[in-house]
Design an enzyme around this catalytic site. Structure first.
Site, PDB file in Angstrom:
ATOM      1  N   ASP A 206       1.084  -2.104  12.695  1.00 22.02           N
ATOM      2  CA  ASP A 206       0.992  -1.533  11.345  1.00 22.02           C
ATOM      3  C   ASP A 206      -0.327  -0.758  11.219  1.00 22.02           C
ATOM      4  OD1 ASP A 206       1.904  -0.875   8.827  1.00 22.02           O
ATOM      5  OD2 ASP A 206       1.401  -2.798   7.899  1.00 22.02           O
TER       6      ASP A 206
ATOM      7  N   ALA B 175       0.816  -1.213   0.000  1.00 16.89           N
ATOM      8  CA  ALA B 175       0.000   0.000   0.000  1.00 16.89           C
ATOM      9  C   ALA B 175       0.851   1.266   0.000  1.00 16.89           C
ATOM     10  CB  ALA B 175      -0.921  -0.012   1.213  1.00 16.89           C
TER      11      ALA B 175
ATOM     12  N   LEU C 268      -3.792  -5.507   0.889  1.00 14.69           N
ATOM     13  CA  LEU C 268      -3.970  -5.036   2.263  1.00 14.69           C
ATOM     14  C   LEU C 268      -3.198  -3.734   2.455  1.00 14.69           C
ATOM     15  CD1 LEU C 268      -3.600  -8.343   4.333  1.00 14.69           C
ATOM     16  CD2 LEU C 268      -5.698  -7.114   3.791  1.00 14.69           C
TER      17      LEU C 268
ATOM     18  N   HIS D 185       9.429  -5.112   2.344  1.00 17.31           N
ATOM     19  CA  HIS D 185       8.924  -4.671   1.030  1.00 17.31           C
ATOM     20  C   HIS D 185       9.959  -5.003  -0.027  1.00 17.31           C
ATOM     21  CE1 HIS D 185       5.162  -2.546   2.118  1.00 17.31           C
ATOM     22  NE2 HIS D 185       5.769  -2.344   3.273  1.00 17.31           N
TER      23      HIS D 185
END
Ligand SMILES: [Zn+2]
Length: 412
Positions: free
Chosen positions: A287, A154, A322, A209
């Protein structure tokens, strides 16, 4: 046991309850708070002469420490003015304190270079604000911008860029010591050099990531990286012939691993497996984004629009991706416990282990000399009250009402 010297000069209070220590639960234990610190912990009869507050079947755990939190109660960390960021971070820290978080590392998402510098300055400003109802802001976690575009999740792909020593130096200057953690994709050009430079500057580097394979991830740890950002999420899957970053992190005793313990980002069975595979190295994180604590609807993560339905947040433009969580640390601990993780181990993942990641030596453990940061839990693990630095910051049912003395005690 007698009350230690010094107790008489300030307010001292004994909480009698089940006390959760890093190794075990003291079923009928007690804990002596003296001003901003814990001065003694024991089991059996409490110290003679002390004011004793019997909490019955409730438990006392160290206050939760969240290394990865982007927002809550409608605000997010990223912002375009120092004052706005400082206010948002404080508001976020107030919200999370009601869920047992006593200290946190304000976490950014990837953003334009100037906006990120401003945001880091704002976090640094928030650290200097004394807010008697907020979790302590320990510093900044930069989740990006040096991430893999193919694993952006995201994060706004427009703001992902190559690792840069010069940007690192600008960030370190802006942060004035507040920069604690940076998430980086180690396969990007110059990533290992940036990991070495940041590590030398005292920043904990975290792999995340990323498209990195096992060997590349191992190389990042050899270069100084010591943490993995939300293990399993936004990285290659663990496969038996392609172990990838998940196995590299779980297998490495130097490395701590974050788990978004909401039962959605990682299946509860895999949460429990990971905690077992990395004993003393698993870290529960939220998170959490701005929508945390609010109802279904559209919210922002950085500049991107995200949609909350139930407990699931996804990119508005890509419902399968998500976009952070609406998790709080109390629910994270309860999720781990429900997954079969022993309670003291689940609590450790939310307290002592994250404290050790960033060298917060006075936090995360109920031991003499530690900060009196703690959460009082109901038997179902919901939060009854939160105490930070010996001061009651959240006590909706006035459980600690007889202890007005500690409410007026100054925070350190
Ligand atoms: Zn995040």
């Amino acid at each position: 046991m007698t009350i230690p010297a010094g107790a008489t000069s300030g307010p001292a209070l004994v909480l009698q309850a089940a006390i959760i220590t890093p190794d075990r639960v003291l079923d009928r234990g007690w804990l002596l708070i003296d001003g901003p610190c814990i001065s003694a912990v024991g089991s059996g009869p409490p110290p003679a002469g002390a004011r004793v507050l019997d909490l019955g079947r409730r438990m006392v755990a160290p206050g939760y420490l969240d290394l990865h939190v982007h927002g809550g109660a409608g605000v997010q960390v990223n912002g375009t003015s120092v004052a706005e960021v400082a206010d948002s971070v404080t508001a976020m820290a107030r919200f999370h304190a009601t869920h047992g978080t006593t200290a946190l590392v304000a976490t950014t998402v990837s953003d334009a270079r100037d906006t990120l510098l401003t945001t880091v300055r704002g976090i640094s400003r928030a650290m200097t604000k004394a807010d008697h109802h907020a979790a302590t802001v320990l510093g900044a976690h930069l989740e990006g911008p040096w991430l893999a575009p193919s694993r952006a999740g995201a994060q706004n792909p427009q703001h992902l860029r190559e690792p840069s020593i010069s940007e690192l130096h600008d960030l370190l200057d802006a942060a004035m010591g507040a920069l604690l953690l940076i998430t980086i994709a180690p396969e990007r050009p110059a990533a290992l050099a940036v990991i070495r430079a940041a590590t030398a500057a005292g920043v904990v580097m975290s792999v995340g990531h990323t498209e990195a394979d096992f060997d590349t991830t191992r190389a990042a740890f050899d270069a100084g990286a010591r943490h993995a950002t939300h293990l399993f999420n936004a990285m290659p899957d663990l496969l038996h012939r392609r172990p990838g970053p998940v196995a590299a992190a779980l297998a490495d005793p130097r490395v701590t691993v974050e788990l978004i313990a909401d039962g959605i980002h990682v299946h509860p069975a895999v949460l429990a497996l990971a905690v077992t595979a990395a004993p003393g190295r698993a870290v529960a994180v939220t998170d959490a984004i701005s929508a945390t604590g609010l109802g279904d609807g559209l919210y922002r993560l950085g500049e991107l629009e995200v949609k909350l339905v139930g407990r699931r947040v996804a990119l508005a433009a890509a419902a399968g991706t998500l976009a952070g969580s609406v998790l709080t640390m109390d629910v994270a601990v309860a999720t781990l416990a429900a997954a079969g993780v022993p309670l003291s181990v689940a609590v450790r993942a939310a307290t002592a282990t994250p404290a050790s990641v960033i060298g917060a030596t006075t936090k995360g453990r109920l031991v003499p000399g530690a900060d009196a940061d703690m959460v009082i839990l109901e038997p179902d693990l919901s939060v009854a009250a939160t105490i930070i630095g010996g001061q009651v910051v959240h006590d909706p049912h006035r459980l600690l009402r007889p202890t007005a003395l500690i409410e007026t005690a100054g925070r350190p």
